[in-house]
Design a protein around this motif. Structure first.
Motif, PDB file in Angstrom:
ATOM      1  N   GLY A 141      79.015  70.290  20.184  1.00  0.00           N
ATOM      2  CA  GLY A 141      79.892  69.523  19.299  1.00  0.00           C
ATOM      3  C   GLY A 141      79.315  68.227  18.788  1.00  0.00           C
ATOM      4  O   GLY A 141      80.059  67.307  18.460  1.00  0.00           O
ATOM      5  N   SER A 142      78.004  68.114  18.693  1.00  0.00           N
ATOM      6  CA  SER A 142      77.422  66.842  18.263  1.00  0.00           C
ATOM      7  C   SER A 142      77.029  66.815  16.788  1.00  0.00           C
ATOM      8  O   SER A 142      77.145  65.785  16.148  1.00  0.00           O
ATOM      9  N   CYS A 143      76.571  67.950  16.246  1.00  0.00           N
ATOM     10  CA  CYS A 143      76.048  67.894  14.870  1.00  0.00           C
ATOM     11  C   CYS A 143      77.170  67.765  13.854  1.00  0.00           C
ATOM     12  O   CYS A 143      76.990  67.175  12.808  1.00  0.00           O
ATOM     13  N   LYS A 144      78.321  68.343  14.174  1.00  0.00           N
ATOM     14  CA  LYS A 144      79.534  68.305  13.353  1.00  0.00           C
ATOM     15  C   LYS A 144      79.419  69.100  12.052  1.00  0.00           C
ATOM     16  O   LYS A 144      80.292  68.986  11.187  1.00  0.00           O
ATOM     17  N   VAL A 188      82.346  71.369  11.145  1.00  0.00           N
ATOM     18  CA  VAL A 188      83.657  70.754  10.929  1.00  0.00           C
ATOM     19  C   VAL A 188      84.515  71.630   9.999  1.00  0.00           C
ATOM     20  O   VAL A 188      84.028  72.169   8.996  1.00  0.00           O
ATOM     21  N   HIS A 202      90.897  67.616  11.064  1.00  0.00           N
ATOM     22  CA  HIS A 202      89.475  67.930  11.201  1.00  0.00           C
ATOM     23  C   HIS A 202      89.129  68.217  12.658  1.00  0.00           C
ATOM     24  O   HIS A 202      89.456  67.419  13.536  1.00  0.00           O
ATOM     25  N   THR A 236      76.687  63.096  14.840  1.00  0.00           N
ATOM     26  CA  THR A 236      76.007  62.661  13.620  1.00  0.00           C
ATOM     27  C   THR A 236      76.810  61.616  12.826  1.00  0.00           C
ATOM     28  O   THR A 236      76.249  60.580  12.455  1.00  0.00           O
ATOM     29  N   GLU A 275      86.017  69.875  -0.259  1.00  0.00           N
ATOM     30  CA  GLU A 275      86.107  68.714   0.635  1.00  0.00           C
ATOM     31  C   GLU A 275      85.211  68.896   1.865  1.00  0.00           C
ATOM     32  O   GLU A 275      84.389  68.036   2.187  1.00  0.00           O
ATOM     33  N   LEU A 286      76.744  65.032   6.045  1.00  0.00           N
ATOM     34  CA  LEU A 286      76.177  65.026   7.397  1.00  0.00           C
ATOM     35  C   LEU A 286      74.697  65.423   7.353  1.00  0.00           C
ATOM     36  O   LEU A 286      73.867  64.844   8.064  1.00  0.00           O
ATOM     37  N   PHE A 288      76.190  60.124  20.052  1.00  0.00           N
ATOM     38  CA  PHE A 288      76.302  61.560  20.319  1.00  0.00           C
ATOM     39  C   PHE A 288      76.453  62.354  19.020  1.00  0.00           C
ATOM     40  O   PHE A 288      75.704  63.287  18.766  1.00  0.00           O
ATOM     41  N   GLU A 294      81.587  67.150   2.963  1.00  0.00           N
ATOM     42  CA  GLU A 294      81.334  66.430   4.209  1.00  0.00           C
ATOM     43  C   GLU A 294      80.104  66.984   4.919  1.00  0.00           C
ATOM     44  O   GLU A 294      79.303  66.235   5.486  1.00  0.00           O
ATOM     45  N   ALA A 325      83.967  74.060  19.055  1.00  0.00           N
ATOM     46  CA  ALA A 325      84.546  73.597  20.323  1.00  0.00           C
ATOM     47  C   ALA A 325      86.051  73.769  20.363  1.00  0.00           C
ATOM     48  O   ALA A 325      86.686  73.420  21.354  1.00  0.00           O
TER      49      ALA A 325
END
Lengths: 603, 183, 234
Positions: free
Chosen positions: C44-47, C50, C57, A497, C77, C85, A495, C81, C62
């Protein structure tokens, strides 16, 4: 569109009817539909989608999610070798190769006659009697070369599974140490009787007094969970027993369900009484499917005894029954919101939380999801009272804990200890010597080195869902960590990445080191990936995935360093091997047709 | 007395599995070339026709790694260059040549040398003088350690100039805003 | 009095139930995203969104904002990240921008520009994902899929068709269409569907329009994704 034979259509329609054409039953329908031909042809998915009024793509999405559902043909004999690290330590790879050789097949490939396919699967929960396998879903433990020879012969003769020697399917409980729970001899209904006598609120108050915390590992206070669901608006409320025991090295739920099923179901009824729930599910991992008939029998007995159904124990309004749902090979469904998605017949993708299941769970209704052991423990509280329970164990960890002990020890099996037991005591009791490390809590848990064996099993020190895998001085902790990394990459739902790509990248780095291409720079990249997985993942699977690497890199770093071939940089692949295809196509084998694998060799 | 002028930085360039488009773009820095030759001198490069790379300060690699010769050249650059830079899409991620990566090598070669229209009795060349192709085309950072990357197909002249002037001035090079493009 | 939280030290007002991402953007602070879309609940999948809220984190898309929270977003930081990603998304698929019609209009590419991604960093997976040209008006190039499920959601919730779904698991997860043949041409998909125009990358491409706007004059050639997003959120 391809056309299904009418006999298949009839069988499918029968299955669909038994499940009342409910979309929430999709996973159960697919599991049963697969029985017809051993796999799920495209036309079968189309038929099921049409019958349920679902988009076909959604049915294909679900069928493609679970490891035990096949949208490509598999063998009439489908052999899956359990591939936990404990199986590997007992030589499962050699046995798998031996079986494949005897059957003239390649691992992972279907034999040309469609008779047999052999591959691996995640831990099957038989670590105390491994190496283990599943044949068409039936568990066989204690594999040896002799047994493999016999199995090869049985498959060649196409002997039906029912005619295989019964002792193959004999699964032992291996209970080595009993305490409050495993020593309990309770007539069915006694705990429920006691709780009903206290009234719903009185019973919940006992639970609060008990300080019982979830045995799935996270340690959330059970009474708080129950009270939240009780007070949440929405009905009918739901109690789910999480028997998706997928954490590598854990098998206590197998034993509880095999020999203490009444305690588990009674615990579910106790939860229902407190919460005011009327619907119950036991979500049974696909690997334990062989327990299904006996569990159904226990449920039938309990219904006949008036312990399930309407007006339970004569209490007007105490209506509760339990259905068993099967999983189909997906570790992530042990996460409670993923489990609920799976119960609803969907892909087991963890939800965004909040809202938590206690307010919006199964079909948006208040839902309690409890571990098998947690529920069984509530019987002790109903019988003996909350305060008595709270008085055992440690201050923050009341009661006992079942440990599933496997690996390098003389007596693997189930051990029940009061919380607070030191690791060293456990090691002594199970006959472990020359212990190098213990992996507590499974792949997602913690790896303890010798200098930590004074630490105690308790939420405030070493929390665990119960797995306790022992590695003696002959073991290589890098191999252990790598096995767990493979596990997480295989079980990532894909789900988010960081977990989808990160677990695969991490696997790539561990394989690179294992294949002799490791460089110092890789250790820095591994560190970086570990942190990103931990920080940015959507659920506990992703954030726990780097744990085995983090621990072993810290405590057993030389196991990594001795694999480095360069202090600078190395490609992840074998350059000379990358020319092999071209060599074959051109028939060349001159010196120009080769590359030195390591740059240093070229200077 | 004049202080001695600082030593010129030695720069080598090569194109592996590339189209020389990045080298052409390099030349697109136009009049800056005059400034540049005050600061650098070229070692091995298509611009000098020097065939072997010697010790250098900076190496610029265009193109991905598609065959054994590319590997040799790339390794030679890495051994000799203090700073190695991937120049352009193909060096950075394989680029166009890497589009063959999902086709088995045998299929590629047979298509070209045996089955193409107009080819009769064709066979896959096996002359030892020819470098053998790798099963997949790789970006250069998958074969050697790479210090900097300049994406783009090709990177624009101004992007290359910005990057080099940063580097020559001792600043960590940065590409942002309009200078960073992948297409 | 309106509630507020601190984003990188700056006060951001919010209404109850509003997420960190929505409140931040409304107040003119950029938090990146790929899978978030104003017309749908958070995914909330790609992040990419964040952030660190009260030291933990979380996905800004979401997570409902909380009074008094200190939220870190634009820090070395967190941006590091995000860059990681983006690099993951690039290496797991086949993203060859020079040949992609979507180049210049692609949100993945624009975010990589925003976060100055110069290198894919990791080894490429080079997956084999054949394209689907079976539909008369729309091409599907799965090589670029980032699994944001915007097409899945749009087709289901706006178009009422459910043309798309995800199947497989982990790194093997992939997009499928609602036909036994697996071909888009055998579905009821139409170029006028909302799902045909929602892909943030170059998977779903209406045919015949690819180069109507030349490269160099496209959305993210003339404006950064940061400025474009903030303009749309204000």
């Amino acid at each position: 569109m391809s056309v299904l034979p009418s006999s298949v259509v009839a069988s499918l329609d029968d299955i669909l009817l038994r499940h009342r054409h409910q979309a929430t039953e999709l996973l159960q329908i697919l599991i049963q539909a697969q029985q017809i031909e051993g796999w799920l042809p495209a036309a079968t998915l189309t038929h099921i989608a049409a019958a349920l009024g679902l988009p076909r793509a959604r049915v294909e999405g679900v069928a493609g999610f679970y490891s035990f559902l096949y949208t490509q043909p598999v063998g009439r004999y489908r052999v899956l070798f359990s591939d936990n690290i404990t199986d590997r330590m007992l030589g499962n790879a050699e046995l798998l190769d031996a079986l494949c050789r005897k059957l003239w097949i390649e691992p992972g490939h279907l034999s040309e006659d469609g008779l047999v396919s052999v591959t691996t699967t995640s831990c099957t929960g038989l670590c105390d009697q491994g190496p283990a396998m599943l044949v068409n879903g039936r568990a066989i433990g204690q594999l040896s070369h002799r047994r493999i020879n016999e199995i090869a012969e049985l498959i060649r003769q196409q002997r039906p599974l029912e005619l295989w020697p019964a002792e193959y399917f004999q699964i032992d409980d291996n209970i080595r140490r009993r305490d409050a729970l495993l020593g309990l001899d309770m007539p069915p209904g006694a705990a429920l009787q006691a709780a009903v006598a206290r009234g719903r609120d009185g019973w919940l108050a006992e639970m609060q007094a008990s300080n019982l915390r979830g045995r799935g590992g996270a340690g959330f206070a059970t009474a708080v969970k129950w009270a939240s669901a009780k007070n949440a608006p929405g009905a009918p409320k739901v109690i789910v027993c999480n028997a998706d025991e997928g954490e590598p090295g854990t098998f206590k739920d197998r034993v509880l369900l095999n020999s203490f099923a009444d305690l588990v179901f009674e615990g579910m009824s106790l939860a229902a009484w407190a919460v005011g729930a009327s619907q119950g599910f036991l979500y049974l991992r696909g690997e334990y499917r062989y327990l299904l008939p006996q569990l159904e029998a226990v449920l039938a007995r309990r219904r006949a005894a008036g312990l399930l159904g309407t007006g339970i124990l004569g209490q007007a309004g105490f209506d509760f029954d339990i259905a068993i749902h099967l999983g189909a090979g997906a570790y992530v469904c042990g996460e409670e919101s993923a489990l609920i998605e799976s119960l609803e017949g969907k892909r087991g993708t963890p939800r965004i939380r909040p809202p938590f299941p206690v307010t919006k769970g199964y079909l948006g209704r208040p839902t309690v999801v409890n571990n098998v052991e947690t529920l069984a423990k509530t019987c002790l509280i109903a019988l003996g009272g909350g305060e008595a329970f709270a008085a055992t164990g440690t201050a923050q960890s009341a009661g006992t804990k079942l440990l599933s002990i496997s690996g390098d020890c003389a007596m693997p099996g189930i051990y029940e200890y009061p919380f607070g037991v030191p690791i060293s005591r456990v090691l002594e009791d199970c006959g472990a010597s020359d212990t190098q490390a213990v992996q507590v809590g499974g792949a997602s848990g913690i790896c303890l080195a010798g200098y930590e064996f004074h630490r105690r099993i308790a939420y405030e020190d070493v929390p665990t869902a119960g797995a306790f895998m022992i590695f003696d001085g002959t073991r290589d902790l890098f191999d252990v960590a790598r096995a767990f990394v493979h596990f997480f990459a295989h079980e990532s739902c894909g789900f988010c990445t960081p977990c989808r790509v990160g677990t695969s990248l991490l696997k790539g780095f561990m394989d690179k080191l294992a294949d002799g291409h490791g460089a110092q720079a890789d250790l820095a990249d591994i560190d970086w990936l570990d942190r990103l997985l931990k920080n940015a993942s959507h659920c506990g699977l992703g954030s726990a995935a780097p744990n085995p690497v983090i621990d072993t890199l810290q405590k057993f770093r030389p196991a990594y360093e001795r694999r480095l071939v360069s202090l600078d940089f190395e490609p992840a692949f074998d350059l000379d091997a990358a020319l092999a295809e071209a060599r074959q196509l051109t028939g060349r084998d001159d010196s120009g047709a080769h590359l030195k694998t390591h740059e240093e060799d070229e200077k | 007395m004049n202080s001695p002028s600082p030593r010129k930085l030695r720069v080598a360039t090569a194109s592996l599995a590339g189209c020389f488009g990045c080298h052409m773009s390099f030349l697109d820095i136009d009049e800056h070339l005059f400034e540049l030759v005050e600061l650098i001198e070229f070692d091995r490069s298509p611009l000098t026709d020097i065939k072997d790379v010697g010790p250098c300060d900076i190496g610029l690699i265009e193109g991905g790694v598609c065959n054994a010769e590319n590997v040799h050249v790339l390794r030679e650059f890495r051994r000799n260059c203090k700073t190695l830079i991937a120049l352009g899409a193909c060096a950075v991620n394989g680029g166009l040549p890497a589009q063959r990566n999902h086709i088995p090598l045998a299929e590629c070669l047979r298509e070209v040398y045996q089955f193409r229209d107009g080819v009769a009795n064709g066979q896959i060349p096996n002359d030892p003088e020819l470098p053998l192709p790798l099963d997949k085309v790789r970006p250069i950072h998958e074969v050697v350690r790479v210090d900097y990357f300049i994406p783009g197909c090709p990177p624009s002249g101004p992007a290359i100039w910005k990057f080099l002037t940063d580097l020559l001035a001792g600043r960590t090079p940065r590409l942002s805003g309009g200078l960073l493009h992948y297409d | 009095m309106t509630k507020q939280f601190l984003l990188d030290g700056q006060p951001v007002p919010f209404d109850d139930g509003q997420t960190i991402l929505e409140a931040a953007r409304k107040a003119g602070h950029y938090i990146p995203s790929l899978c978030w879309h104003k017309d749908f609940p958070p995914h909330g999948s790609c992040k990419l969104c964040v952030v660190k809220a009260a030291g933990r984190h979380v996905s800004a898309c979401a997570t409902p904002a909380k009074e008094g929270w200190e939220v870190e977003s634009n820090t070395p930081e967190i941006n590091g990240e995000r860059r990681g990603l983006l690099q993951m998304l690039f290496v797991e698929g086949n993203h060859f921008c020079p040949s992609c019609e979507k180049s210049g209009n692609c949100e993945l590419q624009a975010l990589a520009y925003e976060y100055e991604v110069l290198t894919p960093r990791f080894r490429h997976f080079f997956p084999d994902r054949p394209v689907d040209a079976s539909h008369p008006d729309v091409l599907l190039d799965f090589n670029r899929c980032i699994f944001c499920e915007l097409c899945v959601r749009a087709s289901r919730e706006i178009d009422g068709k459910s043309v798309f779904a995800l199947t497989g698991r982990g790194i093997g997860k992939h997009l499928v269409v609602n036909a036994e043949s697996g071909q888009l041409g055998d579905t009821d998909f139409s170029a006028t569907d909302a799902a045909a125009h929602i892909c943030p990358v170059g998977v779903i491409l209406p045919k015949g329009t690819g180069f109507a706007v030349p490269i160099g004059e496209r959305s993210f050639d003339v404006a950064t994704i940061r400025s474009k997003t903030l303009k749309e959120s204000s």
